[in-house]
Motif scaffolding. Structure first.
Motif, PDB file in Angstrom:
ATOM      1  N   GLY A 190      -3.460   6.966  -2.290  1.00  0.00           N
ATOM      2  CA  GLY A 190      -3.163   7.154  -3.707  1.00  0.00           C
ATOM      3  C   GLY A 190      -2.099   6.269  -4.291  1.00  0.00           C
ATOM      4  O   GLY A 190      -2.155   5.901  -5.463  1.00  0.00           O
ATOM      5  N   GLU A 191      -1.076   5.892  -3.494  1.00  0.00           N
ATOM      6  CA  GLU A 191       0.032   5.106  -4.040  1.00  0.00           C
ATOM      7  C   GLU A 191      -0.136   3.613  -3.795  1.00  0.00           C
ATOM      8  O   GLU A 191       0.814   2.845  -3.947  1.00  0.00           O
ATOM      9  CB  GLU A 191       1.343   5.583  -3.417  1.00  0.00           C
ATOM     10  N   SER A 192      -1.353   3.192  -3.426  1.00  0.00           N
ATOM     11  CA  SER A 192      -1.558   1.796  -3.044  1.00  0.00           C
ATOM     12  C   SER A 192      -1.641   0.845  -4.226  1.00  0.00           C
ATOM     13  O   SER A 192      -1.423  -0.354  -4.072  1.00  0.00           O
ATOM     14  CB  SER A 192      -2.838   1.659  -2.201  1.00  0.00           C
ATOM     15  N   GLY A 193      -2.002   1.356  -5.412  1.00  0.00           N
ATOM     16  CA  GLY A 193      -2.104   0.467  -6.558  1.00  0.00           C
ATOM     17  C   GLY A 193      -3.306  -0.461  -6.456  1.00  0.00           C
ATOM     18  O   GLY A 193      -4.288  -0.168  -5.766  1.00  0.00           O
ATOM     19  N   PRO A 194      -3.256  -1.633  -7.091  1.00  0.00           N
ATOM     20  CA  PRO A 194      -4.404  -2.547  -7.093  1.00  0.00           C
ATOM     21  C   PRO A 194      -4.549  -3.295  -5.779  1.00  0.00           C
ATOM     22  O   PRO A 194      -3.586  -3.445  -5.016  1.00  0.00           O
ATOM     23  CB  PRO A 194      -4.064  -3.516  -8.237  1.00  0.00           C
ATOM     24  N   GLU A 195      -5.751  -3.799  -5.531  1.00  0.00           N
ATOM     25  CA  GLU A 195      -5.989  -4.585  -4.325  1.00  0.00           C
ATOM     26  C   GLU A 195      -5.361  -5.970  -4.425  1.00  0.00           C
ATOM     27  O   GLU A 195      -4.821  -6.491  -3.450  1.00  0.00           O
ATOM     28  CB  GLU A 195      -7.497  -4.720  -4.065  1.00  0.00           C
ATOM     29  N   ILE A 196      -5.418  -6.580  -5.600  1.00  0.00           N
ATOM     30  CA  ILE A 196      -4.951  -7.964  -5.771  1.00  0.00           C
ATOM     31  C   ILE A 196      -3.885  -8.024  -6.845  1.00  0.00           C
ATOM     32  O   ILE A 196      -4.053  -7.464  -7.935  1.00  0.00           O
ATOM     33  CB  ILE A 196      -6.125  -8.901  -6.144  1.00  0.00           C
ATOM     34  N   THR A 197      -2.782  -8.693  -6.552  1.00  0.00           N
ATOM     35  CA  THR A 197      -1.750  -9.002  -7.537  1.00  0.00           C
ATOM     36  C   THR A 197      -1.403 -10.480  -7.425  1.00  0.00           C
ATOM     37  O   THR A 197      -1.564 -11.096  -6.364  1.00  0.00           O
ATOM     38  CB  THR A 197      -0.471  -8.173  -7.333  1.00  0.00           C
ATOM     39  N   TYR A 198      -0.894 -11.059  -8.518  1.00  0.00           N
ATOM     40  CA  TYR A 198      -0.561 -12.481  -8.515  1.00  0.00           C
ATOM     41  C   TYR A 198       0.504 -12.759  -9.569  1.00  0.00           C
ATOM     42  O   TYR A 198       0.660 -12.023 -10.558  1.00  0.00           O
ATOM     43  CB  TYR A 198      -1.807 -13.339  -8.786  1.00  0.00           C
ATOM     44  N   ASN A 199       1.288 -13.810  -9.327  1.00  0.00           N
ATOM     45  CA  ASN A 199       2.307 -14.229 -10.285  1.00  0.00           C
ATOM     46  C   ASN A 199       2.511 -15.736 -10.195  1.00  0.00           C
ATOM     47  O   ASN A 199       2.292 -16.349  -9.131  1.00  0.00           O
ATOM     48  CB  ASN A 199       3.632 -13.480 -10.040  1.00  0.00           C
ATOM     49  N   PHE A 200       2.944 -16.328 -11.307  1.00  0.00           N
ATOM     50  CA  PHE A 200       3.184 -17.769 -11.369  1.00  0.00           C
ATOM     51  C   PHE A 200       4.214 -18.052 -12.449  1.00  0.00           C
ATOM     52  O   PHE A 200       4.158 -17.471 -13.545  1.00  0.00           O
ATOM     53  CB  PHE A 200       1.876 -18.511 -11.680  1.00  0.00           C
TER      54      PHE A 200
ATOM     55  N   GLY B 265       0.774  -1.233   0.000  1.00  0.00           N
ATOM     56  CA  GLY B 265       0.000   0.000   0.000  1.00  0.00           C
ATOM     57  C   GLY B 265       0.800   1.273   0.000  1.00  0.00           C
ATOM     58  O   GLY B 265       0.224   2.364   0.087  1.00  0.00           O
ATOM     59  N   PHE B 266       2.151   1.185  -0.139  1.00  0.00           N
ATOM     60  CA  PHE B 266       2.991   2.379  -0.100  1.00  0.00           C
ATOM     61  C   PHE B 266       4.041   2.311  -1.215  1.00  0.00           C
ATOM     62  O   PHE B 266       4.551   1.236  -1.536  1.00  0.00           O
ATOM     63  CB  PHE B 266       3.675   2.514   1.261  1.00  0.00           C
TER      64      PHE B 266
ATOM     65  N   SER C 189      -3.287   0.304   6.280  1.00  0.00           N
ATOM     66  CA  SER C 189      -3.094  -0.617   5.166  1.00  0.00           C
ATOM     67  C   SER C 189      -2.925  -2.017   5.724  1.00  0.00           C
ATOM     68  O   SER C 189      -2.018  -2.265   6.524  1.00  0.00           O
ATOM     69  CB  SER C 189      -1.856  -0.214   4.354  1.00  0.00           C
ATOM     70  N   GLN C 190      -3.793  -2.927   5.311  1.00  0.00           N
ATOM     71  CA  GLN C 190      -3.722  -4.293   5.808  1.00  0.00           C
ATOM     72  C   GLN C 190      -3.933  -5.262   4.652  1.00  0.00           C
ATOM     73  O   GLN C 190      -4.502  -4.901   3.620  1.00  0.00           O
ATOM     74  CB  GLN C 190      -4.758  -4.531   6.904  1.00  0.00           C
ATOM     75  N   GLY C 191      -3.452  -6.487   4.842  1.00  0.00           N
ATOM     76  CA  GLY C 191      -3.601  -7.432   3.754  1.00  0.00           C
ATOM     77  C   GLY C 191      -2.994  -8.790   4.050  1.00  0.00           C
ATOM     78  O   GLY C 191      -2.482  -9.066   5.140  1.00  0.00           O
ATOM     79  N   ILE C 192      -3.044  -9.638   3.025  1.00  0.00           N
ATOM     80  CA  ILE C 192      -2.544 -11.020   3.094  1.00  0.00           C
ATOM     81  C   ILE C 192      -1.565 -11.229   1.953  1.00  0.00           C
ATOM     82  O   ILE C 192      -1.809 -10.770   0.819  1.00  0.00           O
ATOM     83  CB  ILE C 192      -3.701 -12.033   2.978  1.00  0.00           C
ATOM     84  N   GLU C 193      -0.458 -11.910   2.230  1.00  0.00           N
ATOM     85  CA  GLU C 193       0.526 -12.241   1.206  1.00  0.00           C
ATOM     86  C   GLU C 193       0.891 -13.717   1.294  1.00  0.00           C
ATOM     87  O   GLU C 193       1.021 -14.269   2.394  1.00  0.00           O
ATOM     88  CB  GLU C 193       1.789 -11.398   1.358  1.00  0.00           C
ATOM     89  N   LEU C 194       1.073 -14.326   0.132  1.00  0.00           N
ATOM     90  CA  LEU C 194       1.481 -15.732   0.045  1.00  0.00           C
ATOM     91  C   LEU C 194       2.558 -15.863  -1.010  1.00  0.00           C
ATOM     92  O   LEU C 194       2.424 -15.344  -2.117  1.00  0.00           O
ATOM     93  CB  LEU C 194       0.285 -16.613  -0.332  1.00  0.00           C
ATOM     94  N   GLU C 195       3.641 -16.558  -0.664  1.00  0.00           N
ATOM     95  CA  GLU C 195       4.678 -16.901  -1.630  1.00  0.00           C
ATOM     96  C   GLU C 195       5.017 -18.378  -1.485  1.00  0.00           C
ATOM     97  O   GLU C 195       5.151 -18.884  -0.358  1.00  0.00           O
ATOM     98  CB  GLU C 195       5.946 -16.081  -1.427  1.00  0.00           C
TER      99      GLU C 195
ATOM    100  N   ASN D 287       1.372 -13.270 -14.861  1.00  0.00           N
ATOM    101  CA  ASN D 287       1.313 -12.307 -13.759  1.00  0.00           C
ATOM    102  C   ASN D 287       0.209 -11.311 -14.066  1.00  0.00           C
ATOM    103  O   ASN D 287      -0.133 -11.070 -15.243  1.00  0.00           O
ATOM    104  CB  ASN D 287       2.649 -11.579 -13.571  1.00  0.00           C
ATOM    105  N   GLY D 288      -0.362 -10.746 -13.037  1.00  0.00           N
ATOM    106  CA  GLY D 288      -1.451  -9.808 -13.275  1.00  0.00           C
ATOM    107  C   GLY D 288      -1.924  -9.118 -12.013  1.00  0.00           C
ATOM    108  O   GLY D 288      -1.374  -9.296 -10.924  1.00  0.00           O
ATOM    109  N   GLN D 289      -2.971  -8.317 -12.190  1.00  0.00           N
ATOM    110  CA  GLN D 289      -3.529  -7.543 -11.078  1.00  0.00           C
ATOM    111  C   GLN D 289      -4.951  -7.136 -11.421  1.00  0.00           C
ATOM    112  O   GLN D 289      -5.379  -7.207 -12.586  1.00  0.00           O
ATOM    113  CB  GLN D 289      -2.685  -6.300 -10.826  1.00  0.00           C
ATOM    114  N   THR D 290      -5.691  -6.701 -10.400  1.00  0.00           N
ATOM    115  CA  THR D 290      -7.047  -6.206 -10.602  1.00  0.00           C
ATOM    116  C   THR D 290      -7.015  -4.720 -10.942  1.00  0.00           C
ATOM    117  O   THR D 290      -5.985  -4.053 -10.799  1.00  0.00           O
ATOM    118  CB  THR D 290      -7.883  -6.433  -9.339  1.00  0.00           C
ATOM    119  N   GLU D 291      -8.162  -4.177 -11.386  1.00  0.00           N
ATOM    120  CA  GLU D 291      -8.228  -2.756 -11.720  1.00  0.00           C
ATOM    121  C   GLU D 291      -8.107  -1.905 -10.455  1.00  0.00           C
ATOM    122  O   GLU D 291      -8.362  -2.372  -9.339  1.00  0.00           O
ATOM    123  CB  GLU D 291      -9.528  -2.434 -12.445  1.00  0.00           C
TER     124      GLU D 291
END
Length: 798
Positions: A697-707, A187-188, A654-660, A724-728
């Motif tokens: 403003g600098e947070s970008g998309p809510e969801i991103t993913y890569n494989f 988010g930053f 700013s809160q969220g979940i991350e998985l790698e 790889n991609g992201q939501t609007e």
């Protein structure tokens, strides 16, 4: 029959005596007698070596009679050399204990067939002390060299697509002060400003040919790294290629779409047992998929390592680069009135139009150096002394396009499809000097083991900007048709537009002194806690005040704490962790005007503070075949400065979940994947209440993913594929009360490769954006991204 048996036995013994096919083996542990997996064991001055298995055991075969030296090395541990002799029999060295330290690997890494080769979580940088990932309470993503090779990565932006939760906001502009690319993490916004663990300038786009790996360290990290190179979402650490013991190298040639061409040479030489030299250099260029646009880069990167003795090593590296590029298309959306469009479709933009010219470029000349004295004081204590410096120049024309109304039509709202081009003749220099001293060691208080870091650093940061003031060239519509002004974008017209506007003559300097201490306490073998604290003193020296002709000077201090706890229900295989991390940011004082009196005064601000709470789990299961990190984080900033109102009263959560996940489920198949969800909100804003409830403003998309998956079959052939991609997301969230929203559409990009490799060469083909998806990035801006690209690469290894 008896004589035949004796003859056969004699022949076998004779054959063995002539073949001299013997082996050396041993078991490697740390100084706690824990087996180490993936340690490199190499017979010096040969190509023979092996890695330890899950029990810490290695075996090197095909050795003849003679005297040898075994080099045993592992990231985060001191390298050990052991002499041994083969005399008509196999040799067992027995147990080898490695001691922890800041030293980087100085030998060839034997990982062509390495299990789970996209995983490499041993690092001397993340905690500034050697901690295994599974015992570290902080989350970080490592983009390994093997992953970069598998994907035929040729840009730094491509590399960062492999980090969970990282998305690009801006491409590198090359302009003064902040010309490096911007990325969003948790988010930053964050820029890549750390090289080999110390401050490094990356104003131009980064050539990845000298990158060994990238570490994306998550969350506020001010306690160990300060504020200059970090953001509240984390930091990006670039690890460059280092000298190693041995002679070898490779030459790489690549070519592809849009006149892409690359030539790179990487050579390492060890003239004796103590000295290792490495030279890496190359050239790269590519034109844009648009009607204009280009990038060119040339760099040289010599480095040297000298081992005075087994306890003292001197390292020095230097990198010089020159990057030239046209201004990438940035359509700045108007921030002060209602937009006449809210999407790409309504704007009607043709992404192949660049609105620029190949005749107008900006050049970045950058130099980075780093010297290190690594001294093993004892088996338990080590010292690391660092001195690094950076110089970056920005020269040439920087231009951007600002969304304006059609003044020929009084009824046209702000945000009509017209853009004015503004330009600056850039002439700036950024210079830094960084001194750092670290002591790391282990000791016991009773039966409790401690790992201690004590350090201090000094950073001198100076920006001299003699660029011109901004000038106007012309206004065009969204189709590129001239509405007003000079029609051509060239040096002559830009020079005329800027004539007589004067220069900035800005000179800003910061001196920052920091001291820190961090202790990891092993209460039980399965339970450890970490506590850290940092003290910083800022000294800001700014431009003269036009009213008084006095230079501004401002000082401030801050403390930054950090805590963590790790419990391992399955030792070295599964851990549960929690952390509290602090980040901070020094806000430069600003001159403000009291409009009731007309007086100008200096407004100072408090140091911003961010706090993160995080919980999660890490695994290294099935003999490291499944390495994963899952975490939930919550970050709060309660005194954020807002430039539009020049007040310091924003509160952001700013809160969220991350998985790698890095996994090697079957032989030959390696998979790297990541997922991130981020919920960012401005929770309080007394001076700009219209911002409350908005996404930052600098947070970008809510969801991103890569494989990415790489499968190697028939020993030498392999294929790779991924996405790889992201939501609007709304790129105007900070201004939407006045402008309305503008959504950058979501996307999914598919890539694939095929390759053949052996010990002598590697040949590969790669396709990026195979479906030719049209997609964009932006931060109150719109920038079209790369269309479909086909690449071919040939590497000769020697």
């Amino acid at each position: 029959m008896k004589s035949k048996f004796i003859i056969t036995l004699l022949l076998l013994l004779t054959f063995k005596g002539f073949s001299q096919d013997y082996s050396v083996q041993g078991t490697v542990t740390d100084n706690y007698q824990t087996s180490l997996l993936g340690v490199n064991a190499i017979v010096k001055n040969t190509t023979k070596g092996a890695q330890t298995d899950e029990n810490g055991v290695f075996k090197i075969s095909n050795l003849e009679n003679g005297d040898y030296t075994l080099i045993v090395s592992f990231i985060g541990f001191k390298t050990k050399e052991i002499d041994f002799t083969i005399n008509n029999d196999d040799f067992n060295i027995g147990d080898i204990a490695l001691f922890e330290g800041n030293e980087l690997l100085q030998e060839v890494v034997i990982d062509t067939e390495r299990q789970n080769k996209f995983s490499r979580k041993q690092s001397a940088y993340v905690s500034k002390m050697p901690l295994k990932n599974i015992e570290n309470s902080q989350v970080y993503n490592t983009i390994t060299n093997q992953l970069l090779i598998s994907q035929s990565v040729n840009t730094f932006e491509e590399a960062l697509k492999n980090a969970a939760g990282i998305t690009k906001l801006w491409s590198s502009t090359g302009r003064s002060g902040d010309g490096a690319g911007y990325y969003s993490s948790r988010g930053f916004a964050v820029q890549p400003q750390l090289v080999n663990g110390v401050a490094g300038i990356t104003n131009g786009f980064i050539n990845p040919s000298n990158v060994e790996r990238v570490e994306v360290i998550k969350g506020p990290s001010g306690t160990l790294f300060g504020s200059t190179v970090t953001s509240y979402g984390g930091l990006i650490n670039i690890i460059t290629k280092k000298p190693y013991s041995g002679t070898g190298g490779e030459v790489t040639v690549s070519g592809g779409s849009y006149d892409f061409a690359k030539l790179n040479a990487d050579v390492n030489i060890s003239p004796n047992d103590k000295l290792s030299l490495r030279f890496n250099g190359g050239f790269q260029q590519q034109h844009s998929f648009q009607d204009a646009g280009l990038k060119k880069s040339v760099f040289v990167a010599p480095s040297i390592s000298y081992r005075v003795n087994n306890n003292l090593t001197l390292n020095f590296s230097y990198e010089a680069s020159q990057n030239e590029q046209t201004n990438e298309t940035f359509l700045f959306l108007n921030r002060y009135g209602p937009l006449a469009f809210n999407s790409i479709e309504e704007l009607g933009y043709n992404e192949e139009l660049s609105f620029t010219s190949n005749d107008v470029t900006i050049t970045n000349v950058t130099q980075n150096y780093r010297g290190e004295v690594a001294w093993k004081l004892s088996d338990s204590w080590s010292s690391q002394t660092l001195i690094s410096g950076n110089t970056a120049k920005s020269l040439g024309y920087y231009t951007y396009l600002w969304n304006v109304a059609d003044w020929t039509d009084p009824t046209a709202p702000v945000g009509t499809e017209y853009f004015s081009l503004y330009a600056q003749d850039t002439n700036s220099k950024t210079k830094t000097l960084n001194l750092q001293q670290n002591f790391t060691g282990t000791f016991k208080i009773g039966d409790i083991q401690n790992k201690l870091l004590v350090g201090a650093d000094y950073l001198d940061y100076k920006i001299t900007d003699n660029s011109s003031n901004w000038g106007y060239l012309h206004t065009i519509n969204i189709n590129g048709d001239l509405v007003f002004g000079e029609p051509e974008i060239n040096e002559e017209n830009l020079s005329a537009a800027l004539s007589g506007l004067g220069f900035l003559n800005s000179d800003v300097r910061q001196n920052i002194f920091g001291a820190y201490i961090s202790d990891v306490i092993n209460i039980l073998p399965s339970l450890s806690v970490m506590a850290s604290v940092r003290f910083d003193r800022f000294d800001y020296q700014g431009d003269r005040n036009d009213a008084s002709d006095d230079e501004t000077e401002y000082t401030d201090t801050t403390l930054s704490p950090k805590f963590g706890i790790v419990f391992q229900p399955i030792m070295d295989e599964l851990s549960i962790f929690a952390n509290y991390q602090n980040g901070f940011s020094y806000v430069d004082p600003q001159y403000m005007t009291d409009f009731s009196t007309g007086e100008t005064f200096l407004q100072s601000y408090d140091v911003e503070q961010a706090d993160q709470f995080e919980v999660g789990a890490k695994s290294s299961l099935f003999n490291n075949k499944l390495e994963a990190t899952l975490s939930y984080y919550n970050i709060t900033v309660d005194n954020k400065y807002f430039w539009a109102t020049q007040t310091q009263d924003l509160e952001i959560n700013s809160q969220g979940i991350e998985l790698e996940v890095n996994t090697n489920p079957v032989a030959g198949l390696n998979i790297h994947t990541g997922f991130s969800y981020n919920d960012s909100e401005i929770t309080n804003s007394p001076s700009a209440t219209y911002l409350e409830g908005s996404r930052y403003g600098e947070s970008g998309p809510e969801i991103t993913y890569n494989f990415w998956a790489d499968y190697k079959f028939f020993k030498n052939f392999g294929i790779g594929a991924g996405f790889n991609g992201q939501t609007e997301y709304d790129t105007m969230v900070a201004y939407k009360a006045a402008t309305g929203s503008f959504y950058i559409p979501g996307y999914t990009i598919f890539n694939a490769s095929a390759y053949y490799e052996n010990d002598t060469f590697r040949i590969s083909i790669k396709g990026n954006n195979l479906t030719d998806e049209t997609y964009y990035s932006g931060w109150s801006t719109i920038t079209p991204q790369q269309q479909r690209v086909l690449l071919g690469t040939f590497t000769y290894k020697f």
